[in-house]
Design a protein around this motif. Structure first.
Motif, PDB file in Angstrom:
ATOM      1  N   ALA A  25      -7.274 -18.215  -8.660  1.00 41.85           N
ATOM      2  CA  ALA A  25      -8.554 -18.495  -7.998  1.00 41.85           C
ATOM      3  C   ALA A  25      -9.268 -17.192  -7.681  1.00 41.85           C
ATOM      4  CB  ALA A  25      -8.285 -19.254  -6.700  1.00 41.85           C
ATOM      5  N   ALA A  26     -10.610 -17.272  -7.670  1.00 42.68           N
ATOM      6  CA  ALA A  26     -11.404 -16.098  -7.305  1.00 42.68           C
ATOM      7  C   ALA A  26     -11.688 -16.070  -5.805  1.00 42.68           C
ATOM      8  CB  ALA A  26     -12.705 -16.079  -8.093  1.00 42.68           C
ATOM      9  N   ASP A  27     -11.472 -17.219  -5.150  1.00 47.45           N
ATOM     10  CA  ASP A  27     -11.637 -17.239  -3.684  1.00 47.45           C
ATOM     11  C   ASP A  27     -10.515 -16.438  -3.069  1.00 47.45           C
ATOM     12  OD1 ASP A  27     -13.772 -18.834  -3.813  1.00 47.45           O
ATOM     13  OD2 ASP A  27     -12.663 -20.708  -3.439  1.00 47.45           O
ATOM     14  N   PHE A  28     -10.863 -15.647  -2.110  1.00 49.23           N
ATOM     15  CA  PHE A  28      -9.802 -14.880  -1.462  1.00 49.23           C
ATOM     16  C   PHE A  28     -10.163 -14.680   0.001  1.00 49.23           C
ATOM     17  CE2 PHE A  28      -7.593 -11.030  -0.116  1.00 49.23           C
ATOM     18  CZ  PHE A  28      -6.303 -11.326  -0.527  1.00 49.23           C
ATOM     19  N   ASP A  29      -9.225 -15.068   0.850  1.00 46.82           N
ATOM     20  CA  ASP A  29      -9.446 -14.865   2.275  1.00 46.82           C
ATOM     21  C   ASP A  29      -8.894 -13.479   2.613  1.00 46.82           C
ATOM     22  OD1 ASP A  29     -10.028 -15.165   4.871  1.00 46.82           O
ATOM     23  OD2 ASP A  29      -8.523 -16.714   5.302  1.00 46.82           O
ATOM     24  N   ASN A  30      -9.800 -12.558   2.923  1.00 45.72           N
ATOM     25  CA  ASN A  30      -9.386 -11.166   3.132  1.00 45.72           C
ATOM     26  C   ASN A  30      -8.225 -11.049   4.106  1.00 45.72           C
ATOM     27  OD1 ASN A  30     -11.420 -10.345   1.507  1.00 45.72           O
ATOM     28  ND2 ASN A  30     -12.820  -9.755   3.149  1.00 45.72           N
ATOM     29  N   VAL A  31      -7.352 -10.116   3.808  1.00 46.48           N
ATOM     30  CA  VAL A  31      -6.311  -9.781   4.772  1.00 46.48           C
ATOM     31  C   VAL A  31      -6.977  -8.941   5.861  1.00 46.48           C
ATOM     32  CG1 VAL A  31      -4.187  -8.450   5.092  1.00 46.48           C
ATOM     33  CG2 VAL A  31      -4.482  -9.886   3.050  1.00 46.48           C
ATOM     34  N   GLU A  32      -6.679  -9.279   7.105  1.00 48.72           N
ATOM     35  CA  GLU A  32      -7.371  -8.608   8.200  1.00 48.72           C
ATOM     36  C   GLU A  32      -6.966  -7.132   8.284  1.00 48.72           C
ATOM     37  OE1 GLU A  32      -7.746 -10.847  11.649  1.00 48.72           O
ATOM     38  OE2 GLU A  32      -8.237  -9.128  12.932  1.00 48.72           O
ATOM     39  N   ARG A  33      -7.963  -6.280   8.309  1.00 43.29           N
ATOM     40  CA  ARG A  33      -7.729  -4.841   8.446  1.00 43.29           C
ATOM     41  C   ARG A  33      -8.823  -4.244   9.317  1.00 43.29           C
ATOM     42  NH1 ARG A  33      -3.192  -2.254   6.876  1.00 43.29           N
ATOM     43  NH2 ARG A  33      -2.624  -3.799   8.376  1.00 43.29           N
ATOM     44  N   GLY A  34      -8.413  -3.438  10.284  1.00 48.58           N
ATOM     45  CA  GLY A  34      -9.375  -2.848  11.213  1.00 48.58           C
ATOM     46  C   GLY A  34      -9.718  -1.417  10.846  1.00 48.58           C
ATOM     47  N   GLU A  35     -10.520  -0.807  11.697  1.00 50.84           N
ATOM     48  CA  GLU A  35     -11.059   0.529  11.410  1.00 50.84           C
ATOM     49  C   GLU A  35      -9.978   1.573  11.123  1.00 50.84           C
ATOM     50  OE1 GLU A  35     -13.574   1.682  14.628  1.00 50.84           O
ATOM     51  OE2 GLU A  35     -15.169   0.292  14.019  1.00 50.84           O
ATOM     52  N   ASP A  36      -8.893   1.523  11.898  1.00 48.63           N
ATOM     53  CA  ASP A  36      -7.895   2.592  11.771  1.00 48.63           C
ATOM     54  C   ASP A  36      -6.810   2.291  10.745  1.00 48.63           C
ATOM     55  OD1 ASP A  36      -9.275   3.928  13.694  1.00 48.63           O
ATOM     56  OD2 ASP A  36      -8.076   3.117  15.349  1.00 48.63           O
ATOM     57  N   ASP A  37      -6.871   1.128  10.147  1.00 51.23           N
ATOM     58  CA  ASP A  37      -5.847   0.808   9.149  1.00 51.23           C
ATOM     59  C   ASP A  37      -6.072   1.604   7.866  1.00 51.23           C
ATOM     60  OD1 ASP A  37      -4.272  -1.061  10.561  1.00 51.23           O
ATOM     61  OD2 ASP A  37      -5.820  -2.582  10.304  1.00 51.23           O
ATOM     62  N   LEU A  38      -4.962   1.786   7.165  1.00 57.09           N
ATOM     63  CA  LEU A  38      -4.984   2.599   5.949  1.00 57.09           C
ATOM     64  C   LEU A  38      -5.705   1.854   4.820  1.00 57.09           C
ATOM     65  CD1 LEU A  38      -3.727   5.271   5.097  1.00 57.09           C
ATOM     66  CD2 LEU A  38      -1.664   4.021   4.443  1.00 57.09           C
ATOM     67  N   ALA A  39      -6.658   2.544   4.167  1.00 59.22           N
ATOM     68  CA  ALA A  39      -7.344   1.937   3.027  1.00 59.22           C
ATOM     69  C   ALA A  39      -6.975   2.632   1.719  1.00 59.22           C
ATOM     70  CB  ALA A  39      -8.862   2.024   3.222  1.00 59.22           C
ATOM     71  N   ALA A  40      -6.654   3.918   1.805  1.00 58.78           N
ATOM     72  CA  ALA A  40      -6.380   4.660   0.572  1.00 58.78           C
ATOM     73  C   ALA A  40      -5.514   5.872   0.865  1.00 58.78           C
ATOM     74  CB  ALA A  40      -7.689   5.121  -0.061  1.00 58.78           C
ATOM     75  N   ILE A  41      -4.800   6.286  -0.170  1.00 56.88           N
ATOM     76  CA  ILE A  41      -4.083   7.571  -0.109  1.00 56.88           C
ATOM     77  C   ILE A  41      -4.501   8.350  -1.348  1.00 56.88           C
ATOM     78  CG2 ILE A  41      -1.842   8.703  -0.227  1.00 56.88           C
ATOM     79  CD1 ILE A  41      -0.594   6.434   1.268  1.00 56.88           C
ATOM     80  N   LEU A  42      -5.015   9.545  -1.124  1.00 56.97           N
ATOM     81  CA  LEU A  42      -5.361  10.411  -2.246  1.00 56.97           C
ATOM     82  C   LEU A  42      -4.517  11.666  -2.156  1.00 56.97           C
ATOM     83  CD1 LEU A  42      -7.686   8.559  -2.933  1.00 56.97           C
ATOM     84  CD2 LEU A  42      -9.183  10.536  -3.073  1.00 56.97           C
ATOM     85  N   TYR A  43      -3.866  11.997  -3.250  1.00 57.12           N
ATOM     86  CA  TYR A  43      -3.013  13.180  -3.220  1.00 57.12           C
ATOM     87  C   TYR A  43      -3.839  14.434  -3.431  1.00 57.12           C
ATOM     88  CZ  TYR A  43       1.391  10.889  -2.584  1.00 57.12           C
ATOM     89  OH  TYR A  43       2.429  10.211  -2.012  1.00 57.12           O
ATOM     90  N   THR A  44      -3.483  15.439  -2.662  1.00 58.20           N
ATOM     91  CA  THR A  44      -4.154  16.719  -2.780  1.00 58.20           C
ATOM     92  C   THR A  44      -3.083  17.786  -2.588  1.00 58.20           C
ATOM     93  OG1 THR A  44      -5.810  18.162  -1.771  1.00 58.20           O
ATOM     94  CG2 THR A  44      -4.909  16.443  -0.361  1.00 58.20           C
ATOM     95  N   SER A  45      -3.110  18.791  -3.445  1.00 62.43           N
ATOM     96  CA  SER A  45      -2.003  19.751  -3.435  1.00 62.43           C
ATOM     97  C   SER A  45      -2.078  20.677  -2.246  1.00 62.43           C
ATOM     98  CB  SER A  45      -2.013  20.563  -4.707  1.00 62.43           C
ATOM     99  OG  SER A  45      -1.830  19.718  -5.799  1.00 62.43           O
ATOM    100  N   GLY A  46      -0.967  21.192  -1.887  1.00 59.89           N
ATOM    101  CA  GLY A  46      -0.926  22.136  -0.775  1.00 59.89           C
ATOM    102  C   GLY A  46      -0.439  23.479  -1.249  1.00 59.89           C
ATOM    103  N   THR A  47      -0.365  24.434  -0.339  1.00 61.95           N
ATOM    104  CA  THR A  47       0.056  25.778  -0.706  1.00 61.95           C
ATOM    105  C   THR A  47       1.515  25.788  -1.161  1.00 61.95           C
ATOM    106  OG1 THR A  47       0.333  26.016   1.644  1.00 61.95           O
ATOM    107  CG2 THR A  47      -1.540  27.135   0.673  1.00 61.95           C
ATOM    108  N   THR A  48       2.255  24.754  -0.806  1.00 63.11           N
ATOM    109  CA  THR A  48       3.643  24.677  -1.237  1.00 63.11           C
ATOM    110  C   THR A  48       3.752  24.284  -2.703  1.00 63.11           C
ATOM    111  OG1 THR A  48       3.610  22.393  -0.551  1.00 63.11           O
ATOM    112  CG2 THR A  48       4.542  23.972   1.006  1.00 63.11           C
ATOM    113  N   GLY A  49       2.621  23.851  -3.287  1.00 60.25           N
ATOM    114  CA  GLY A  49       2.654  23.469  -4.692  1.00 60.25           C
ATOM    115  C   GLY A  49       2.901  21.994  -4.885  1.00 60.25           C
ATOM    116  N   LEU A  50       3.405  21.332  -3.867  1.00 58.24           N
ATOM    117  CA  LEU A  50       3.616  19.888  -4.002  1.00 58.24           C
ATOM    118  C   LEU A  50       2.475  19.140  -3.333  1.00 58.24           C
ATOM    119  CD1 LEU A  50       7.418  19.243  -3.529  1.00 58.24           C
ATOM    120  CD2 LEU A  50       6.048  19.178  -5.608  1.00 58.24           C
ATOM    121  N   SER A  51       2.040  18.083  -3.985  1.00 54.47           N
ATOM    122  CA  SER A  51       0.911  17.334  -3.460  1.00 54.47           C
ATOM    123  C   SER A  51       1.281  16.577  -2.196  1.00 54.47           C
ATOM    124  CB  SER A  51       0.460  16.319  -4.498  1.00 54.47           C
ATOM    125  OG  SER A  51      -0.303  16.952  -5.466  1.00 54.47           O
ATOM    126  N   LYS A  52       0.291  16.445  -1.337  1.00 55.84           N
ATOM    127  CA  LYS A  52       0.458  15.665  -0.105  1.00 55.84           C
ATOM    128  C   LYS A  52      -0.523  14.506  -0.158  1.00 55.84           C
ATOM    129  CE  LYS A  52      -0.895  19.405   1.696  1.00 55.84           C
ATOM    130  NZ  LYS A  52      -1.475  20.442   2.559  1.00 55.84           N
TER     131      LYS A  52
END
Ligand code: MCA
Ligand code: AMP
Length: 501
Positions: A141-168
């Motif tokens: 089905a295309a109907d979808f009842d959104n899962v409740e998420r508020g302002e401070d909830d996690l929406a995304a994680i984007l990796y970005t490298s650090g000086t240690t060479g490993l991404s965070k």
């Protein structure tokens, strides 16, 4: 319907909006309603795959409208969207999968075999929207009842490298993303009459959280190109009102004589960011087109921080003023004390745009996010007398090539692991097209016989192509200061014309 901050803010209540949202040259054009339907099906599939609130959905797929639907579906299903650069080879993706432990990983069907046996549920999606994701969603089905998420909830994680060479993994909340979208849409005066020529990748902040989010929010159109293709850009510019790009976009356009005043006479806005725009490009662009590029400054951890004004003077070589609601201070990099007005120091940022911390790395978060909420950017800058921010360098060891950030430490770690290498240093050198490119200086063990081609070949499966050194130089010893620290500035000076001559 349950509240879902980001989805509601971008597309809420627009299920019946039949206006065109995404135009794909040579392909299918999508209305807003169609996108929401597809997104609903994908969200239903993600729940069937066991995605629970806060679960990561990692995605390494070509740019497509389906990939946008998948991003929105993840947000609606309560998950955290985790996009990955398509250039990453298996070895690099392996690190992200181990670190993020996603519930679902979506990759290109052609690469599925590489990921056999991973812990996540594996789905596939190709550039035309085919694969097991679409197969699995088709009957749902295309109907979808959104899962409740508020302002401070996690929406995304984007990796970005650090000086240690490993991404965070930078954790971005619903409100981090939505608040910045609202601010930018307003500041740059976007509305539903705008048509954005979208040629950026969608696995980074610029293409996804700046360009796409703004256009979804205002209900304008995007002309959705798979990548920057000069011919297509020249063909489509007359249909657009706005363009967002990295400086390489603008230098490539300027290098073509067909890019002239007439072609872009009707355009409203050109935005540049992700890397420094040379003042000379700014001037040349205005001379050629009559438009002044609007330069802004952001980071993965913060989305956008500053921007040149829409109406006021867009000053070349500066990144403008703090955005409304964003505070910027310039501090002494050693002591953290705020420096005198006009002095150079570390740029620190605070505001609703600043991320929640690094995924499972509280000690790294504590190093870069101060107790009073200011984030230490690693960029050095100063405010001029008129309040424009100038970025004057980086305290962090970073190369920006064609808008992609490359951390030398990761390259050095890979080169140092090669047989016959004692040590190495990777650094940025000027590149006419990409702004900067990576070069490396390598110290070989006695009797080792590696040459430049062998080093680059050995990195092929280990590092994305854009991170591989364009030039490798062999030296007897790396230049070091009295503290024993490698002097990258000396290497940059010595090999300054490595990619220009
Ligand atoms: C491609 N190559 C690169 C790059 N891109 N090498 C170094 N740096 C790059 N950026 C490699 C290719 O693999 C190829 O290697 C060779 O260079 C030439 O490729 P070409 O076809 O010319 O490249 P392209 O496909 O035209 O891509 C160049 C590009 C692209 C258009 C500049 O890299 C791009 O779209 N960059 C945008 C990056 C971006 O969105 N950054 C935002 C990050 P070979 O010849 O050996 O096969 S978000 C961010 O930074 C912050 C938050 C912000 O403020 O926005
Ligand atoms: P990222 O690692 O992708 O988050 O990239 C963020 C970095 O890109 C910033 O910390 C800056 O060093 C750089 N950056 C982004 N926009 C600009 C700009 N307009 N001028 C100079 N550097 C920029």
């Amino acid at each position: 319907m349950a509240a879902n901050t980001l989805f509601d803010g971008l597309l809420g209540g627009r299920e019946a909006d039949s206006r065109l949202l995404l135009r794909v040259p040579g392909g299918h054009d999508w209305s807003c309603a169609e996108l929401i339907l597809r997104c609903g099906q994908y969200a239903n599939l993600l729940l069937r795959c066991g995605v629970e609130p806060g679960d990561r959905v990692a995605v390494q797929v070509d740019k497509s409208v389906d990939a946008i639907a998948l991003y929105l579906a993840t947000v609606r299903a309560g998950g955290a969207f985790l996009p990955l650069n398509t250039a990453y080879p298996r070895a690099e993706v392996g690190y992200f999968l181990d670190d993020a432990e996603p519930a679902v990983f979506v990759c290109d069907p052609a690469r599925a075999a590489e990921f056999d046996g991973i812990d996540a549920r594996l789905l596939t999606l190709d550039a035309d929207g085919n694969g097991s994701l679409a197969d699995g969603a088709r009957e749902l089905a295309a109907d979808f009842d959104n899962v409740e998420r508020g302002e401070d909830d996690l929406a995304a994680i984007l990796y970005t490298s650090g000086t240690t060479g490993l991404s965070k993994g930078a954790m971005l909340s619903h409100d981090n993303l939505l608040s910045n979208t609202l601010t930018l849409a307003d500041y740059w005066q976007f509305d539903d009459t705008d048509v954005l020529l979208h040629a950026l990748p969608i696995f980074h902040t610029h293409g996804l959280f700046v360009a796409t989010n703004i256009m979804l929010r205002v209900g304008g159109q995007m002309i959705f190109l798979r990548r920057f293709d000069l011919e297509l850009m020249l063909e489509q510019l007359p249909n657009a009102t706005a363009l967002m790009g990295v400086p390489t976009f603008y230098t490539r356009l300027l290098a073509d004589e067909r890019f002239d005043r007439e072609l872009v006479a009707h355009m409203r806005l050109f935005v540049s960011g992700s890397a420094p725009l040379l003042a000379e490009t700014h001037v040349q662009f205005e001379q050629r087109t009559g438009h002044r590029i609007l330069e802004r400054y952001g980071m993965t951890e913060t989305n956008m921080n500053t921007s040149n004004p829409y109406d006021g003077e867009r000053r070349a070589g500066t990144v403008g003023f703090p955005l409304p609601g964003v505070e910027i201070r310039i501090c002494d990099p050693e002591t953290g004390a705020v420096v005198a007005p006009g002095e150079i120091g570390m740029i620190e940022v605070r505001g609703p745009n600043v991320f929640q911390g690094y995924w499972r790395k509280p000690e790294k978060t504590a190093e870069e996010l101060r107790a009073d909420g200011f984030f230490v950017t690693g960029d050095l800058g100063r405010f001029d007398d008129d309040g424009y921010l100038h970025i004057l360098g980086r305290d962090k060891d970073l190369v920006i090539s064609g808008g992609y950030n490359i951390y030398p430490k990761q390259i050095e770690t890979e080169i140092d692991a090669l047989d016959g290498v004692v040590e190495s240093a990777a650094f940025g050198v000027p590149h006419p097209d990409l702004g900067e490119a990576v070069a490396a200086a390598v110290v070989l063990a006695d009797g080792a016989s590696l040459d430049e081609g062998a080093v680059i070949d050995a990195l092929r499966d280990r590092l994305a192509r854009f991170k591989q050194p364009r030039r490798v130089f062999f030296v007897d010893a790396l230049p070091r200061n009295a503290m024993g620290k490698v002097q990258k500035n000396v290497l940059r000076d010595t090999y300054n014309d490595a990619c220009t001559s």
